[in-house]
Design a protein around this motif. Structure first.
Motif, PDB file in Angstrom:
ATOM      1  N   GLU A 269       0.774  -1.122  -0.177  1.00  0.00           N
ATOM      2  CA  GLU A 269      -0.182  -0.016   0.063  1.00  0.00           C
ATOM      3  C   GLU A 269       0.838   1.096  -0.079  1.00  0.00           C
ATOM      4  N   ILE A 270       1.905   1.161   0.921  1.00  0.00           N
ATOM      5  CA  ILE A 270       2.807   2.269   0.802  1.00  0.00           C
ATOM      6  C   ILE A 270       3.479   2.579  -0.514  1.00  0.00           C
ATOM      7  N   LEU A 271       4.002   1.200  -1.029  1.00  0.00           N
ATOM      8  CA  LEU A 271       4.613   1.482  -2.521  1.00  0.00           C
ATOM      9  C   LEU A 271       3.734   2.277  -3.425  1.00  0.00           C
ATOM     10  N   ALA A 272       2.544   1.562  -3.345  1.00  0.00           N
ATOM     11  CA  ALA A 272       1.427   2.091  -4.575  1.00  0.00           C
ATOM     12  C   ALA A 272       0.971   3.524  -4.305  1.00  0.00           C
ATOM     13  N   ARG A 273       1.316   4.141  -3.070  1.00  0.00           N
ATOM     14  CA  ARG A 273       1.081   5.587  -3.064  1.00  0.00           C
ATOM     15  C   ARG A 273       2.286   6.636  -3.612  1.00  0.00           C
ATOM     16  N   ASP A 274       3.294   5.880  -3.949  1.00  0.00           N
ATOM     17  CA  ASP A 274       4.583   6.724  -4.496  1.00  0.00           C
ATOM     18  C   ASP A 274       4.207   7.170  -5.757  1.00  0.00           C
ATOM     19  N   PRO A 275       3.959   8.762  -5.835  1.00  0.00           N
ATOM     20  CA  PRO A 275       3.689   9.103  -7.216  1.00  0.00           C
ATOM     21  C   PRO A 275       4.727   9.264  -8.052  1.00  0.00           C
ATOM     22  N   ALA A 276       6.079   9.151  -7.660  1.00  0.00           N
ATOM     23  CA  ALA A 276       6.998   9.160  -8.590  1.00  0.00           C
ATOM     24  C   ALA A 276       7.481   7.757  -9.303  1.00  0.00           C
ATOM     25  N   ARG A 277       6.676   6.688  -8.942  1.00  0.00           N
ATOM     26  CA  ARG A 277       7.324   5.499  -9.377  1.00  0.00           C
ATOM     27  C   ARG A 277       6.057   4.781  -9.777  1.00  0.00           C
ATOM     28  N   THR A 278       6.647   4.035 -10.940  1.00  0.00           N
ATOM     29  CA  THR A 278       5.449   3.010 -11.508  1.00  0.00           C
ATOM     30  C   THR A 278       5.428   1.513 -10.849  1.00  0.00           C
ATOM     31  N   LEU A 279       4.398   1.293 -10.375  1.00  0.00           N
ATOM     32  CA  LEU A 279       4.239   0.153  -9.736  1.00  0.00           C
ATOM     33  C   LEU A 279       3.429  -1.113 -10.615  1.00  0.00           C
ATOM     34  N   TYR A 280       3.942  -2.310 -11.153  1.00  0.00           N
ATOM     35  CA  TYR A 280       3.208  -3.047 -11.999  1.00  0.00           C
ATOM     36  C   TYR A 280       2.759  -4.394 -10.431  1.00  0.00           C
ATOM     37  N   ARG A 281       1.831  -4.720 -10.669  1.00  0.00           N
ATOM     38  CA  ARG A 281       1.212  -5.741 -10.021  1.00  0.00           C
ATOM     39  C   ARG A 281       0.766  -7.218 -10.429  1.00  0.00           C
ATOM     40  N   PHE A 282       1.566  -8.080 -10.405  1.00  0.00           N
ATOM     41  CA  PHE A 282       1.194  -9.335 -11.220  1.00  0.00           C
ATOM     42  C   PHE A 282       0.830 -10.495 -10.459  1.00  0.00           C
ATOM     43  N   ASP A 283      -0.242 -11.087 -10.874  1.00  0.00           N
ATOM     44  CA  ASP A 283      -0.642 -12.398 -10.249  1.00  0.00           C
ATOM     45  C   ASP A 283      -0.060 -13.497 -11.303  1.00  0.00           C
ATOM     46  N   VAL A 284       1.008 -14.466 -10.546  1.00  0.00           N
ATOM     47  CA  VAL A 284       1.738 -15.315 -11.560  1.00  0.00           C
ATOM     48  C   VAL A 284       1.204 -16.663 -11.546  1.00  0.00           C
ATOM     49  N   ARG A 285       0.067 -16.868 -11.035  1.00  0.00           N
ATOM     50  CA  ARG A 285      -0.623 -18.242 -11.049  1.00  0.00           C
ATOM     51  C   ARG A 285      -1.315 -18.396 -12.368  1.00  0.00           C
TER      52      ARG A 285
END
Length: 524
Positions: A269-285
């Protein structure tokens, strides 16, 4: 006037691991002939349909290029309307990159394939040529063949005794499939990369078995004059709790060696709030597991394909990646490879105890324009009267499999040129698989012709659902079908010369990486 970014500045961003998305706006076939290593192919024809998932942060630095086709200004304007604020053009386009003296790569997913070749050269991953593999398969009973491709590819063609175990599933399930340490394991794919990465994954995870990659995959098998099987349905088994725990521990040790970081839901949640960085979230199942229930905000990206097609899933080089997997081993192994490819990658610990979303992944789309529509039934009636011309914007393989009778194949970004080949005395009706692309293209066509076209409500899917007839083949092409690159390692009818040329290209990738000097790969 769109600003420009020098090729040297893009290359420096890669070296310094600063975020940048270098976007090639051409269709897939010309892209596959020449492109910079970390360029992502996102064609102008589909830009609005893909950009929001592939470049999710609107303030990401985006550098656009083409090969003097005039695509960049149109793309920049569309991105501006979508809210992207840092868009520039690569100075000189593709030729500018060449003139700067930098390497150009061929094929698709070339960064992942080059990395796979580097792994083999550094770790000397054991491999077995096709004739020797055939003899082992025929003579040795205590042997398993694990096909590391997607199940659909495996069904198209496979080697004898092959079982479908897509890449990220290998470490999780190999102990279940081959519990006897004396069992020989052969890992195969169509070419080289997934065979190498799959076999080396099992070795890195400490399996005691004799493990080989099938040298040159089904290409090598075919070039050796050996027959492939078709339509097989061999799938991996469920894994026991003990084997799952064993695989998780082994995979975590590998990811630790690779420098993978872990975080909990609060950290995410903290990383997702960083406006200066792109965050990819992947479900690898697997896609089926994802559809049954996934963590909100995570996109389906089965781990083996994520490693193979990183440029497709994550075009923003330098972004952060978080992987989720309720069984652990798949995320750990996928993350270990992404880390070695230079990504800042995390594995999410936990996270599956929330209310999971039970639906397949669907792309994020912008608001689609209001257009005049026509129903499937009304379109059929007008086709019988021969007073409309249907333009089909589907990918060329989908068009070949089945399209509305009489429809013309058209690439959206080639509409201006296509008009010269089309009848002008009838109303135009646009269609695409689900109608979304047709709605976007309607504005383009209206601007070019001065008259608004109709759009088939619900797209070709609605026509099919109404059980109306389809026509097969590429019968009427107003655009050349350059939207898809013909892969020498897929399908069953490729020329031997094309397959050998592909292998020769792969063999040269390690030297090309050395000349390029900007990749940042390492191998544990």
């Amino acid at each position: 006037m769109i600003s420009e970014t020098a090729p040297a500045d893009v290359r420096l961003d890669w070296i310094a691991r600063r975020e940048v998305a270098l976007i090639d706006l051409r269709e897939e076939d010309p892209f596959a002939k020449d492109h910079p290593l970390f360029a992502a192919q996102l064609p102008l024809s589909r830009l609005e349909l893909e950009i929001l998932d592939r470049v999710p942060r609107r303030s990401t630095r985006i550098v656009l290029y083409d090969n003097d086709e005039g695509l960049v200004p149109r793309a920049a304007e569309r991105l501006r309307k979508l809210g992207y604020t840092q868009v520039s053009a690569l100075a000189g386009g593709l030729e500018g990159w060449r003139q700067a003296g930098y390497e150009l790569f061929q094929d698709v997913n070339s960064a992942s394939k080059a990395f796979g070749e580097l792994v083999e050269s550094r770790r000397h991953t054991p491999s077995v040529p096709a004739p020797e593999a055939k003899a082992l398969i025929e003579q040795e009973q205590n042997l398993v063949v694990l096909d590391a491709r997607r199940f659909e590819e495996y069904q198209t063609m496979s080697i004898p005794r092959g079982v479908s175990v897509p890449g990220a599933e290998l470490v999780l399930r190999a102990r279940e499939i081959a519990p006897d340490p004396s069992t020989t394991i052969i890992v195969n794919c169509a070419g080289r990369t997934r065979s190498i990465i799959g076999a080396q994954s099992l070795i890195n995870a400490g399996l005691p078995n004799r493990i080989f990659a099938l040298r040159n995959g089904t290409i090598g098998w075919t070039l050796a004059g050996q027959n492939l099987e078709h339509g097989r349905d061999g799938r991996f088994p469920e894994v026991s709790a003990d084997r799952e725990a064993e695989a998780r521990a082994a995979a975590r040790a590998v990811s630790y060696r690779a420098g993978v970081k872990h975080l909990d839901p609060r950290g995410l949640e903290i990383l997702a709030r960083d406006p200066a960085r792109t965050l990819y979230r992947f479900d690898v199942r697997t896609p089926d597991e994802y559809a049954a229930g996934h963590i909100p905000g995570f996109r389906s990206a089965p781990g083996g394909q994520l490693v193979q097609e990183t440029d497709v899933f994550a075009p923003v080089r330098g972004a952060r990646i978080v992987l989720a997997d309720d069984k652990g081993a798949r995320a750990e192994m996928s993350a270990s490879w992404l880390a070695q490819m230079g990504w800042e990658v995390y594995v999410l610990d936990g996270g599956f105890d929330v209310d999971l979303e039970p639906r397949p992944w669907r792309p994020t789309l912008p608001p689609l324009p209001d257009v005049s529509t026509i129903s499937a039934g009304d379109l059929q009636a007008r086709l019988e009267r021969q007073d409309v011309t249907v333009l089909d914007l589907a990918p060329s393989p989908a068009h070949r499999r089945g399209h509305i009778p009489g429809a013309w194949f058209v690439i959206r970004s080639r509409l201006r040129d296509a008009l010269a080949r089309l009848p002008q005395d009838r109303d135009f009706v646009l269609t695409s698989p689900d109608g979304a692309l047709a709605r976007l293209a309607a504005e383009d066509l209206a601007e070019l012709t001065g008259r608004a076209p109709l759009v088939l409500e619900g797209g070709t899917a609605a026509w099919t659902a109404a059980r109306l007839p389809l026509e097969e083949g590429l019968v009427r092409a107003a655009s050349e079908p350059e939207d898809v690159y013909r892969r020498p390692y897929e399908g069953t009818d490729n020329a031997a010369e094309a397959m050998q040329a592909y292998l020769d290209w792969e063999f040269g990738l390690v030297d090309q990486l050395a000349r390029d000097g900007a990749h940042g790969f390492y191998v544990i």
